[in-house]
Design a protein around this motif. Sequence first.
Motif, PDB file in Angstrom:
ATOM      1  N   PHE A 260       5.024   5.630  -8.020  1.00 19.33           N
ATOM      2  CA  PHE A 260       4.519   4.552  -7.186  1.00 19.33           C
ATOM      3  C   PHE A 260       2.996   4.658  -7.103  1.00 19.33           C
ATOM      4  N   THR A 261       2.360   3.582  -6.671  1.00 21.88           N
ATOM      5  CA  THR A 261       0.936   3.575  -6.353  1.00 21.88           C
ATOM      6  C   THR A 261       0.747   2.752  -5.083  1.00 21.88           C
ATOM      7  N   LEU A 262      -0.118   3.232  -4.183  1.00 20.01           N
ATOM      8  CA  LEU A 262      -0.338   2.571  -2.897  1.00 20.01           C
ATOM      9  C   LEU A 262      -1.838   2.432  -2.666  1.00 20.01           C
ATOM     10  N   ILE A 263      -2.296   1.190  -2.338  1.00 18.47           N
ATOM     11  CA  ILE A 263      -3.721   0.948  -2.102  1.00 18.47           C
ATOM     12  C   ILE A 263      -3.889   0.041  -0.884  1.00 18.47           C
ATOM     13  N   ALA A 264      -5.111  -0.006  -0.343  1.00 16.75           N
ATOM     14  CA  ALA A 264      -5.441  -0.889   0.783  1.00 16.75           C
ATOM     15  C   ALA A 264      -6.746  -1.618   0.444  1.00 16.75           C
ATOM     16  N   LEU A 265      -6.704  -2.979   0.420  1.00 19.38           N
ATOM     17  CA  LEU A 265      -7.851  -3.797   0.027  1.00 19.38           C
ATOM     18  C   LEU A 265      -8.282  -4.734   1.144  1.00 19.38           C
ATOM     19  N   LYS A 266      -9.575  -4.999   1.210  1.00 18.82           N
ATOM     20  CA  LYS A 266     -10.043  -6.073   2.078  1.00 18.82           C
ATOM     21  C   LYS A 266      -9.535  -7.396   1.514  1.00 18.82           C
ATOM     22  N   GLU A 267      -9.171  -8.298   2.402  1.00 19.55           N
ATOM     23  CA  GLU A 267      -8.599  -9.570   1.968  1.00 19.55           C
ATOM     24  C   GLU A 267      -9.587 -10.321   1.063  1.00 19.55           C
ATOM     25  N   GLY A 268      -9.068 -10.833  -0.069  1.00 15.97           N
ATOM     26  CA  GLY A 268      -9.882 -11.607  -0.986  1.00 15.97           C
ATOM     27  C   GLY A 268     -10.666 -10.784  -1.984  1.00 15.97           C
TER      28      GLY A 268
ATOM     29  N   GLY B 256     -13.501   0.244 -14.377  1.00 15.88           N
ATOM     30  CA  GLY B 256     -13.075   0.908 -13.157  1.00 15.88           C
ATOM     31  C   GLY B 256     -11.556   0.935 -13.100  1.00 15.88           C
ATOM     32  N   TYR B 257     -11.029   2.123 -13.004  1.00 24.05           N
ATOM     33  CA  TYR B 257      -9.571   2.281 -13.104  1.00 24.05           C
ATOM     34  C   TYR B 257      -8.850   1.597 -11.945  1.00 24.05           C
ATOM     35  N   CYS B 258      -9.433   1.610 -10.733  1.00 22.70           N
ATOM     36  CA  CYS B 258      -8.778   1.001  -9.568  1.00 22.70           C
ATOM     37  C   CYS B 258      -8.521  -0.485  -9.800  1.00 22.70           C
ATOM     38  N   SER B 259      -9.511  -1.184 -10.366  1.00 22.55           N
ATOM     39  CA  SER B 259      -9.333  -2.619 -10.571  1.00 22.55           C
ATOM     40  C   SER B 259      -8.270  -2.885 -11.622  1.00 22.55           C
ATOM     41  N   ARG B 260      -8.145  -1.986 -12.616  1.00 22.78           N
ATOM     42  CA  ARG B 260      -7.136  -2.187 -13.665  1.00 22.78           C
ATOM     43  C   ARG B 260      -5.728  -1.974 -13.109  1.00 22.78           C
ATOM     44  N   ILE B 261      -5.578  -1.104 -12.129  1.00 26.56           N
ATOM     45  CA  ILE B 261      -4.278  -0.936 -11.478  1.00 26.56           C
ATOM     46  C   ILE B 261      -3.839  -2.254 -10.865  1.00 26.56           C
TER      47      ILE B 261
ATOM     48  N   PRO C 218      -9.487   7.659  -6.646  1.00 28.06           N
ATOM     49  CA  PRO C 218      -9.262   8.528  -5.476  1.00 28.06           C
ATOM     50  C   PRO C 218      -8.860   7.798  -4.203  1.00 28.06           C
ATOM     51  N   VAL C 219      -9.079   6.488  -4.129  1.00 22.96           N
ATOM     52  CA  VAL C 219      -8.696   5.766  -2.910  1.00 22.96           C
ATOM     53  C   VAL C 219      -7.216   5.398  -2.924  1.00 22.96           C
ATOM     54  N   ALA C 220      -6.534   5.560  -4.074  1.00 26.05           N
ATOM     55  CA  ALA C 220      -5.119   5.191  -4.196  1.00 26.05           C
ATOM     56  C   ALA C 220      -4.246   6.431  -4.077  1.00 26.05           C
ATOM     57  N   VAL C 221      -3.045   6.240  -3.541  1.00 22.83           N
ATOM     58  CA  VAL C 221      -2.067   7.325  -3.403  1.00 22.83           C
ATOM     59  C   VAL C 221      -0.986   7.129  -4.452  1.00 22.83           C
ATOM     60  N   THR C 222      -0.574   8.238  -5.095  1.00 17.60           N
ATOM     61  CA  THR C 222       0.496   8.179  -6.094  1.00 17.60           C
ATOM     62  C   THR C 222       1.408   9.381  -5.897  1.00 17.60           C
ATOM     63  N   GLU C 223       2.435   9.525  -6.750  1.00 18.25           N
ATOM     64  CA  GLU C 223       3.392  10.621  -6.592  1.00 18.25           C
ATOM     65  C   GLU C 223       2.811  11.925  -7.133  1.00 18.25           C
ATOM     66  N   SER C 224       3.275  13.062  -6.559  1.00 12.39           N
ATOM     67  CA  SER C 224       2.843  14.370  -7.054  1.00 12.39           C
ATOM     68  C   SER C 224       3.631  14.765  -8.293  1.00 12.39           C
ATOM     69  N   THR C 225       4.928  14.541  -8.261  1.00 13.62           N
ATOM     70  CA  THR C 225       5.793  14.863  -9.390  1.00 13.62           C
ATOM     71  C   THR C 225       6.725  13.698  -9.639  1.00 13.62           C
ATOM     72  N   PRO C 226       6.980  13.355 -10.916  1.00 18.94           N
ATOM     73  CA  PRO C 226       7.912  12.258 -11.202  1.00 18.94           C
ATOM     74  C   PRO C 226       9.353  12.719 -11.038  1.00 18.94           C
TER      75      PRO C 226
ATOM     76  N   GLN D  93      -0.036  12.443  -3.670  1.00 23.52           N
ATOM     77  CA  GLN D  93      -1.379  12.950  -3.929  1.00 23.52           C
ATOM     78  C   GLN D  93      -2.292  11.747  -4.189  1.00 23.52           C
ATOM     79  N   PHE D  94      -3.596  11.986  -4.156  1.00 22.87           N
ATOM     80  CA  PHE D  94      -4.544  10.933  -4.496  1.00 22.87           C
ATOM     81  C   PHE D  94      -4.630  10.822  -6.018  1.00 22.87           C
ATOM     82  N   MET D  95      -4.740   9.609  -6.521  1.00 20.87           N
ATOM     83  CA  MET D  95      -4.785   9.375  -7.960  1.00 20.87           C
ATOM     84  C   MET D  95      -6.117   9.878  -8.511  1.00 20.87           C
ATOM     85  N   SER D  96      -6.056  10.666  -9.579  1.00 22.20           N
ATOM     86  CA  SER D  96      -7.269  11.306 -10.098  1.00 22.20           C
ATOM     87  C   SER D  96      -8.300  10.279 -10.566  1.00 22.20           C
TER      88      SER D  96
END
Length: 802
Positions: free
Chosen positions: A88-96, A37-42, A124-132, A118-121
Amino acid sequence: MGLHLQPFVLHFLALTFPLVAMGFFDETLEKATKSEGYCSRILRAQGTRREGYNEFSLRVEGDPEFYKPGNNYRVTLSAATPAYFRGFTLIALKEGKEGDKEEDHAGTFQIIDEEETQFMSNCPVAVTESTPRRRTRIHVFWIAPPVGTGCVILKASIVQKRIIYFQDEGSLTKKLCEQDSTFEGVTDKPILDCCACGTAKYRLTFYGNWSEKTHPKDYPRRANHWSAIIGGSHSKNYVLWEYGGYASEGVKQVAELGSPVKMEEEIRQQSDEVLTVIKAKAQWPAWQPLNVRAAPSAEFSVDRTRHLMSFLTMLGPSPDWNVGLSAEDLCTKDCGWVQKVIQDLIPWDAGTDSGVTYESPNKPTIPQEKIRPLTSLDHPQSPFYDPEGGSIAVVARVVIERIARKGEQCNIIPDNVDDIVADLVPEEKEEDDTPETCIYSNWSPWSACSSSTCDKGKRMRQRMLKAQLDLSVPCPDTQDFQPCMGPGCSDEDGSTCMMSEWITWSPCTVSCGMGMRSRERYVKQFPDDGSMCKVPTEETEKCIVNEECSPSSCLVTEWAEWNECSASCGIGMKKRHRMIKMTPADGSMCNTETTEVEKCMMPECHTIPCMLSPWSEWSDCSVTCGKGMRTRQRMLKSAAELGDCNEELEQVEKCMLPECPIDCELTEWSKWSECNKSCGKGHIIRTRMIKMEPQFGGAPCPETVQRKKCRIRKCLRGPSLEKRRWKEAREKRRSEHTKEDVEGEPYPGCKMRPWTAWSECTKLCGGGIQERFMTVKKRFKSTQFTSCKDKKEIRACNVHPC
């Protein structure tokens, strides 16, 4: 890392090296997606960690410690000057939670600016940049999860050049816990006591971005405006307005009517809790380019007890929609004053009117509801409605910038040199003191500059006073002057590129030895002709940091800019500073200098100062209209022999008053026409044309047609006798024509047909023409070919003005 490159690192490499063959990366990402799962690897991306490094920060608007389930929160990721980030990458997780599963993520993000985020391909729950690209700030909305979720961790990672920052703690991590229902209705923004010293002065500038172009749905073309801005700097004991609270009567009047009167009265009643009342004028229409109308601004002060700032302004016409800031804290945790706040604004509902469109009829909300942000799913008829639930495009931006500090300050360390120097600059005073009782038309376009060269000139614009609601309050002038230069001399010339100032130099690429640094600027305005800008937008240069690179070396920052000279004339001293980044690796002491002092030479000081009186007022312009000159003088107060005084005692500058009146200009009178009757009473006329219409109040045009009576002979009463006279006159004319043909006059060798009737006038007014023709009936053999041909006559008609 080999084949175990973390996906976030791959993401960064894709930004930095786009020409690398992408097959390897695609395959790696595909494996990552299918396996763990890509989200966990981030989340497990290592990169280079710098714990407690505060160059980058993640902030939730209002700095709350709790969230209300389902509420909207603005999240900002920013870099402190001169730092920047490319990705950048931005995510929101439940504690723990680790983020391995979809249910580990809390709440949902909403994109504000699709060009930035934009949402990361692959996640999809993470936000990243549209253009570097280089950036210093991004904004997104985060919608809090439902009841029972518990605490949430917002995390951000930053890509800057070849370094990846990812922090489990510190300024890139924010923890929010669910607010207990027992706190319902209480602000979710606990405000800390301020420990700053002295006072600070700020300027608020409001940039409206609500226009038909940005918000086309049902945009009101008439009466669209922003109401007068009203607010104040205040203590935490006073709340002007807040999300989740109820609108006061003053807030209601601003929200529904755009009237700040009651709100100002409420603020002034809290005199012990308020330091400054913030006021700025209304904007009609809502949007105009900044070169036509400056953005409204206001200045205010804060101190240790009154360090919060709130304001609001109505978006009109609307039921009860506003924008503003609530209890923005300008005091930092480091006991200093915030340097700059930039906030994009979306509209909110005051909860006092139930209309759903801009021009809905008045429909009071009973009982009154709490203040809340508008969303794109409020009502299908709403101008902000989006069936997919996207975010509302921002309608305004507010910039709050510190312009001065007074009194002894506790903490100035976080400020840069430019900021400290700015505090020493005399304060500018640029307030618009136009009373609200004076209603003006829009300003006219600026006149041409009085200077056609690059010498300084002036230009003028005018407006008309349409109404004066209170005759006891005088209204300011209706003329405005501004310095200017000839075409091509100004940066704002439409034929040239308009560039921003250079952004400060980036840090040196090495911490020891010789490296490179760069700086950038951007195009603020392209040429009007649509051509591209060819001026450079990036500069690089060599830089040397810590020339000696050994275990005993002391690593230091680059030198800051030199301070101003300590003397205003003669010889003084100036300083510059740098900081120690790292002590020697071998544990030895750091003997490197962190302050440099050198002499500075200012203009020579006079033994006895040149004492001059203040400048007199400017004289009246040398002309009463058009372009002229004006002068002002001052006097030498000290005796000339006591000191060398070469200061000028008289100044001359150009002045321009409204254009001089131009009177109406006419042609000469035409000849009198023939009488319009063959017998009895008739009239004859003559005409003249308008060559120049009157301008700038010049004399109006007099008559262009004159008429007077004419009388040929008495008309005979008997119809048979009158008919006989007409016949005789016709025969006489024929004999005259025959005689002309025989004698060769006026057309030798030709027999001509009579003139045709005059054609209809080509215009009904303003001067037209009529034509008539005479054609050849017979050409005699003796005549030359060129002397006998058809004739045409033209005359003016309907010369009266339209």
